[in-house]
Scaffold this motif. Structure first.
Motif, mmCIF file in Angstrom:
data_model
loop_
_atom_site.group_PDB
_atom_site.id
_atom_site.type_symbol
_atom_site.label_atom_id
_atom_site.label_comp_id
_atom_site.label_asym_id
_atom_site.label_seq_id
_atom_site.Cartn_x
_atom_site.Cartn_y
_atom_site.Cartn_z
ATOM 1 N N ILE A 89 40.265 31.756 42.565
ATOM 2 C CA ILE A 89 39.501 32.546 43.529
ATOM 3 C C ILE A 89 40.345 32.805 44.778
ATOM 4 N N LYS B 294 41.439 36.521 46.103
ATOM 5 C CA LYS B 294 41.206 37.012 47.468
ATOM 6 C C LYS B 294 42.493 37.515 48.098
ATOM 7 N N LEU C 99 43.251 40.845 46.635
ATOM 8 C CA LEU C 99 42.402 41.939 47.111
ATOM 9 C C LEU C 99 42.807 42.393 48.507
ATOM 10 N N GLU D 132 34.784 47.518 46.020
ATOM 11 C CA GLU D 132 34.138 46.767 47.100
ATOM 12 C C GLU D 132 32.803 46.204 46.608
ATOM 13 N N GLY D 133 32.059 47.035 45.915
ATOM 14 C CA GLY D 133 30.761 46.611 45.377
ATOM 15 C C GLY D 133 30.905 45.482 44.374
ATOM 16 N N ILE D 134 31.942 45.550 43.557
ATOM 17 C CA ILE D 134 32.144 44.500 42.549
ATOM 18 C C ILE D 134 32.460 43.170 43.210
ATOM 19 N N TYR D 135 33.415 43.182 44.144
ATOM 20 C CA TYR D 135 33.889 41.897 44.677
ATOM 21 C C TYR D 135 33.007 41.346 45.801
ATOM 22 N N LEU D 136 32.565 42.228 46.694
ATOM 23 C CA LEU D 136 31.707 41.726 47.776
ATOM 24 C C LEU D 136 30.277 41.582 47.287
ATOM 25 N N GLY D 137 29.882 42.463 46.381
ATOM 26 C CA GLY D 137 28.506 42.459 45.903
ATOM 27 C C GLY D 137 28.318 41.537 44.712
ATOM 28 N N ILE D 138 28.751 41.991 43.544
ATOM 29 C CA ILE D 138 28.440 41.256 42.321
ATOM 30 C C ILE D 138 29.100 39.877 42.288
ATOM 31 N N LEU D 139 30.395 39.807 42.658
ATOM 32 C CA LEU D 139 31.051 38.500 42.615
ATOM 33 C C LEU D 139 30.730 37.640 43.842
ATOM 34 N N GLY D 140 30.186 38.268 44.879
ATOM 35 C CA GLY D 140 29.800 37.498 46.061
ATOM 36 C C GLY D 140 30.975 36.824 46.751
ATOM 37 N N LEU D 141 32.116 37.533 46.830
ATOM 38 C CA LEU D 141 33.313 36.908 47.388
ATOM 39 C C LEU D 141 33.353 36.876 48.910
ATOM 40 N N ALA D 142 32.507 37.666 49.576
ATOM 41 C CA ALA D 142 32.529 37.659 51.044
ATOM 42 C C ALA D 142 32.102 36.287 51.542
ATOM 43 N N GLU D 143 32.693 35.903 52.631
ATOM 44 C CA GLU D 143 32.358 34.566 53.163
ATOM 45 C C GLU D 143 31.050 34.621 53.934
ATOM 46 N N SER E 111 26.954 34.274 40.928
ATOM 47 C CA SER E 111 27.826 35.375 40.550
ATOM 48 C C SER E 111 28.653 34.891 39.361
ATOM 49 N N PRO E 112 29.377 35.805 38.669
ATOM 50 C CA PRO E 112 30.119 35.393 37.474
ATOM 51 C C PRO E 112 31.224 34.370 37.756
ATOM 52 N N ILE E 113 31.604 34.183 39.041
ATOM 53 C CA ILE E 113 32.586 33.135 39.317
ATOM 54 C C ILE E 113 31.901 31.899 39.918
ATOM 55 N N LYS F 135 29.821 31.545 42.198
ATOM 56 C CA LYS F 135 29.522 31.502 43.637
ATOM 57 C C LYS F 135 28.031 31.719 43.809
ATOM 58 N N ARG G 235 24.876 33.220 45.608
ATOM 59 C CA ARG G 235 24.689 34.462 46.328
ATOM 60 C C ARG G 235 23.209 34.615 46.630
ATOM 61 N N PHE H 66 40.109 43.778 53.542
ATOM 62 C CA PHE H 66 39.133 43.856 52.457
ATOM 63 C C PHE H 66 37.887 43.014 52.737
ATOM 64 N N PHE H 67 38.107 41.839 53.328
ATOM 65 C CA PHE H 67 36.972 40.954 53.576
ATOM 66 C C PHE H 67 36.505 41.034 55.024
ATOM 67 N N MET I 288 27.387 47.121 52.194
ATOM 68 C CA MET I 288 28.218 46.004 51.744
ATOM 69 C C MET I 288 28.276 44.919 52.810
ATOM 70 N N GLN J 64 24.828 43.455 52.889
ATOM 71 C CA GLN J 64 24.288 43.148 51.565
ATOM 72 C C GLN J 64 22.814 43.537 51.506
#
Lengths: 498, 394
Positions: free
Chosen positions: A457, A461, A464, A487-498, B105-107, B109, B111, B328-329, B369, B372
């Motif tokens: 992970i 990050k 990305l 953006e939707g995949i990583y921030l949304g579906i994968l929930g990678l945003a902190e 989420s699939p990893i 995490k 959410r 990106f973040f 985004m 959310q």
């Protein structure tokens, strides 16, 4: 602790080239690279194997080196080099005088040329600017710098050389004023390694000054930033140049499925802190579209920038500085090799290795100009036939990379780094720029136990953020749509945003 | 063909407003050039990202955010409307506007989201609960290691004979022979963990009946983990709403883009759809634009400018400097602020068109985004625009 004869700092074309040359001459060595292969100027260039045409008028010595190395690399690196040939276009405004000087200089430096009429030129590359007046054909080629470095490194490793990528030199160990080794940090585990050798070669390109300073020496360098863009299509099968004095944005190079255009030349101080402005991108697109009008509307998938490590000269213009190279003996057990360019990397490695042999008092001739790079078939570019054979289980849909291929690379390289897979398979090099497949490749690495899930992970990050820095300057049109999806995949579906 | 209301955009905002208006007795058309981005979403309805009460936290959003205009009460009302609608449509959703639920989420995490489909109801696991992960051999977008690494007391079983993409596996689950084989297999696993987790592939329809059977064979509760696009829960949500719209009398014009519109005295009078062979003219008294942001094609970025793709409305965009200095973040790319500026009643500013209303992520400053709030914002503004449109028609 590792003990060897020579330490090479830098995993670009020069460093890996030296490693191969030393290996072929039977000298033990250890190469240290703080990132991945070709992470500096080697990987951030056009991927153009110069014919020398570009330098013929102003720098005949560099031009001569280019054409001779061009012929050698076409022979020893068949699978890294695509013999595309190149055209120098004369557009309205480009003078006949320059054309004549160009033809004359090419003749005297041994670069073969053919003068083509406008109609003949358009037959060869139909989407060129129809207003072109004529063109000169030269033996320019497209070359894959990543593959080149990896093959050179493999040559070294197969003969007992040690290649440590993702190892950053933290300290140069000196005893009685002489460099006797280095301390390097594993960038993944944080582990410190000590390597001892008789000689250290500083082949770290734009980071040359920084490395030399660690040993208490100095090298006079001028850093010139060059930015490029990648277009979604292979717009031409030949390298396209402008028939005028070298300037910004006047080269387009086909590379596998895409085209690269650039560059700019902007003086910079710090090779680690580079950004690309909209003006640079605008300038490159504008200039490129003068040669291929379609370039103005084509989808750009990424931009990138690198630093040319030029030898410091008197003039203020970086383009005027010779692209020749220089070896500096710091007289403290360290040598620096500076300047040069991708096309002449082998020659630079040869001269550097000659100096080392002289230093050691060994008489063993260089054979890198004759011996083809080993293992090329394994890394052979983009044979679609091969990719389509394994279509059942595609991990990267843009570039047709199969799960088996990715797993094979993971097993073979034992990699913890996504770049290692990208450069070996073209995974993530297509329009979505790794938006979908990077997660999958990391999932596979994790599945194979190469990284823990937390590490994967973290790598994801980092990837990305790096990816976004390249895409950010070219965010419009379809690339913007794609970006919002990613953006939707990583921030949304994968929930990678902190 | 003449309609009271013509809605452009077949995503969450367009679908919910068309259902609302048609149910109210207005003759309603829904025009979409294709399936929406909604069908690659997780299928959950996000309200707002917060550890706290999402409804209350609307007050902490910047004043320019569309939620602020709608206000807490209307947000609440919209969510309640949605739950009732989905219950009626046969794909019930669970959750409260005042507390976020947890999904994975699939990893692996955690959410937060406000409403989840029935298939993710059990994802809110308690500390110490053990999981049994079900995966499928060769599946591209699911790596169970992320879960087994994170939950030390979890186990994983892999089903060998399905497909490699989520959509192919889900299609298999629509088939009763396949299901029976799978039920027998999972029953024989003698699962001892507290709950079963599976990537979201339990059929393309409401998976309630599949889950019930798995629960009866194993004695354990099961939940789905949403995956990368194409995402099955998003697909189920979209298909269910689309069918519901048709059931309530909405006329669909699907699959072709709008080529132009006709205007009469500052009012849009009709849209022309470029059907191959013969253009279709759709006349309307009022129009709702819900075409989404860049990814859906509502906005299109030129090199130096952004345009709105149907009516060429002026678009406000963040400064170049802000865009270039982003990472990106950030989170949420600053370009997510781009959109149409509107009045209180959802009519576009800087436009003379009087019978047009704007809804969904094409609204300026929605930044779905960053906050959310994607489906939630579409839902709330879709209904708000519909209500204002109704006012206008009266």
């Amino acid at each position: 602790m590792i003990k060897t004869d020579v330490i090479i700092i830098g995993g670009g074309a020069t460093g890996t080239g030296i490693a191969r040359d030393l290996a072929l001459r039977g000298i033990g060595h250890c190469l240290l690279e703080k990132k991945d292969f070709a992470a500096g100027a080697t990987g951030a260039c056009h991927g153009l194997l110069h014919s020398g045409g570009r330098y013929a008028v102003n720098d005949p010595e560099a031009a001569q080196e280019c054409i001779s190395e061009n012929q050698i690399l076409r022979k020893i690196g068949k699978k890294c080099v695509e013999f595309t040939e190149g055209l120098f276009l004369r557009l309205p405004g480009d003078t006949v005088e320059y054309r004549d000087k160009f033809l004359e200089s090419c003749y005297s430096t041994g670069i073969s040329t053919e003068l083509y009429s406008a109609s003949r030129t358009l037959e060869l590359v139909p989407n060129l600017n129809p207003a072109l007046l004529e063109a000169v054909k030269v033996p320019d080629c497209s070359i894959d710098p990543f593959r080149l470095c990896m093959l050179n490194a493999e040559s070294s490793e197969s003969r007992g050389g040690t290649i440590l990528i993702h190892h950053k030199v933290i300290e140069i160990i000196k005893e009685k004023g002489v460099c006797v080794g280095v301390k390097a940090e594993d960038q993944f585990s944080g582990e410190m390694k000590e390597i001892r050798a008789k000689v250290i070669i500083n082949a770290s390109g734009a980071w040359g000054s920084q490395v030399a300073r660690m040993s208490g020496s100095d090298v006079p360098m001028s850093l010139s930033k060059g930015s490029l863009v990648i277009a979604n299509h292979r717009l031409t099968n030949m390298v396209i140049n402008r028939l005028r004095p070298a300037s910004n944005g006047d080269i387009i190079v086909p590379n596998e499925t895409v085209s690269l255009a650039g560059t700019t030349s902007i003086h910079v101080q710090d090779p680690d802190n580079l950004s690309i402005s909209h003006e640079e991108i605008g300038l490159i697109s504008r200039e490129a579209s003068q040669m291929i009008p379609e370039f103005d509307s084509v989808r750009l998938i990424r931009s990138y920038t690198g630093v040319r490590p030029l030898l410091k000269g008197g003039s203020g213009d970086d383009r005027a500085i010779s692209r020749g190279f220089k070896i500096i003996d710091h007289k403290n057990g360290m040598f620096s090799i500076m300047g040069g360019k991708l096309t002449t990397y082998r020659l630079m490695a040869e001269k550097m290795t000659d100096r080392i042999m002289e230093h050691f008092g060994i008489n063993e001739p260089c054979t890198t100009a004759e011996k083809p790079l080993e293992g090329q078939d394994d890394l052979s570019g983009y044979p679609l036939s091969k990719r389509l054979k394994k279509l059942d289980d595609i991990i990267c849909e843009c570039e047709l990379v199969s799960r088996k291929e990715v797993e094979r690379v993971i097993d073979k390289v034992g990699t913890k780094f996504i770049g290692d897979i990208q450069h070996r398979t073209r995974l993530g090099m297509g329009p979505c720029q790794g938006g979908f497949c990077t997660y999958r490749a990391l999932g596979l690495m994790q599945e194979k136990g190469k990284v823990t899930s937390d590490e994967s992970i973290r790598v994801l990050k980092e990837f990305l953020n790096r990816r976004y820095r390249g895409i950010r300057p070219v965010l419009w049109g379809d690339q913007m749509r794609e970006e919002q999806l990613v953006e939707g995949i990583y921030l949304g579906i994968l929930g990678l945003a902190e | 063909m003449k309609y009271d209301i013509v809605i452009i955009g077949g995503g969450m905002a367009g679908l919910v407003s068309s259902i609302y208006l048609s149910k109210k007795g207005y003759k309603t058309a829904l025009v979409s050039k294709g399936d929406p981005i909604c069908c690659i979403s997780s299928g959950c309805i996000d309200l707002l990202k917060t550890d706290d009460n999402p409804l209350e936290n609307i007050g902490n959003l910047p004043e320019v955010h569309p939620y602020r205009r709608a206000g807490k009460e209307n947000v609440k009302k919209s969510f309640v409307y949605f739950k009732e609608m989905m219950e009626e449509a046969g794909l019930p959703y669970y959750g409260e506007e005042e507390t976020n639920r947890t999904i994975f989420s699939p990893i692996a995490k955690k959410r937060e989201t406000a409403l989840v489909p029935m298939s993710m109801k059990e994802a809110d696991i308690r500390n110490g609960e053990s999981l049994h992960i079900i995966s499928f051999k060769g599946i591209k977008d699911f790596f169970p290691g992320y879960f087994t690494d994170k939950f030390s007391n979890s186990k994983c079983s892999v089903y060998n004979d399905a497909g490699k993409t989520t959509i192919s596996i889900a299609t298999q689950f629509d088939n009763s022979d396949f299901r029976e084989r799978f039920f027998n297999w999972i029953g024989d696993l003698n699962i001892s963990e507290d709950k079963i987790a599976v990537p979201a592939i339990l059929g393309t329809k409401n998976p309630e009946y599949i889950m019930a059977e798995i629960e009866s064979r194993t004695g354990k509760k099961i939940f789905e983990i949403p995956t990368l696009p194409p995402s099955i829960p998003g697909l189920r949500l979209f298909r269910t709403m689309k069918a519901h719209a048709v059931k309530h009398g909405v006329d669909l014009f699907w699959g072709d883009a709008i080529s132009e519109y006709k205007e009469d005295k500052n009012r849009i009078s009709s849209l022309i759809i470029n059907k191959p062979g013969r253009p279709t003219i759709i006349e309307g008294k009022s129009f709702i634009l819900a075409t989404g942001s860049f990814v859906s094609g509502g906005l299109f970025a030129e090199k130096t400018d952004v345009r709105e793709t149907v009516f060429n409305l002026p678009v406000s965009i963040p400064e170049e400097e802000e865009r270039l200095n982003s990472n990106f973040f950030n989170p949420g790319h600053p370009i997510g602020k781009a959109g149409i500026r509107t009045f209180e009643n959802y009519k576009p500013k800087d436009s003379k068109l009087e019978n047009l209303f704007i809804a969904g992520s094409i609204l300026e400053n929605s930044q779905i985004m960053k906050y959310q709030c994607g489906h939630g914002l579409a839902l709330v503004t879709g209904l708000e625009a519909a209500v204002n449109c109704e006012e206008y028609l009266k």
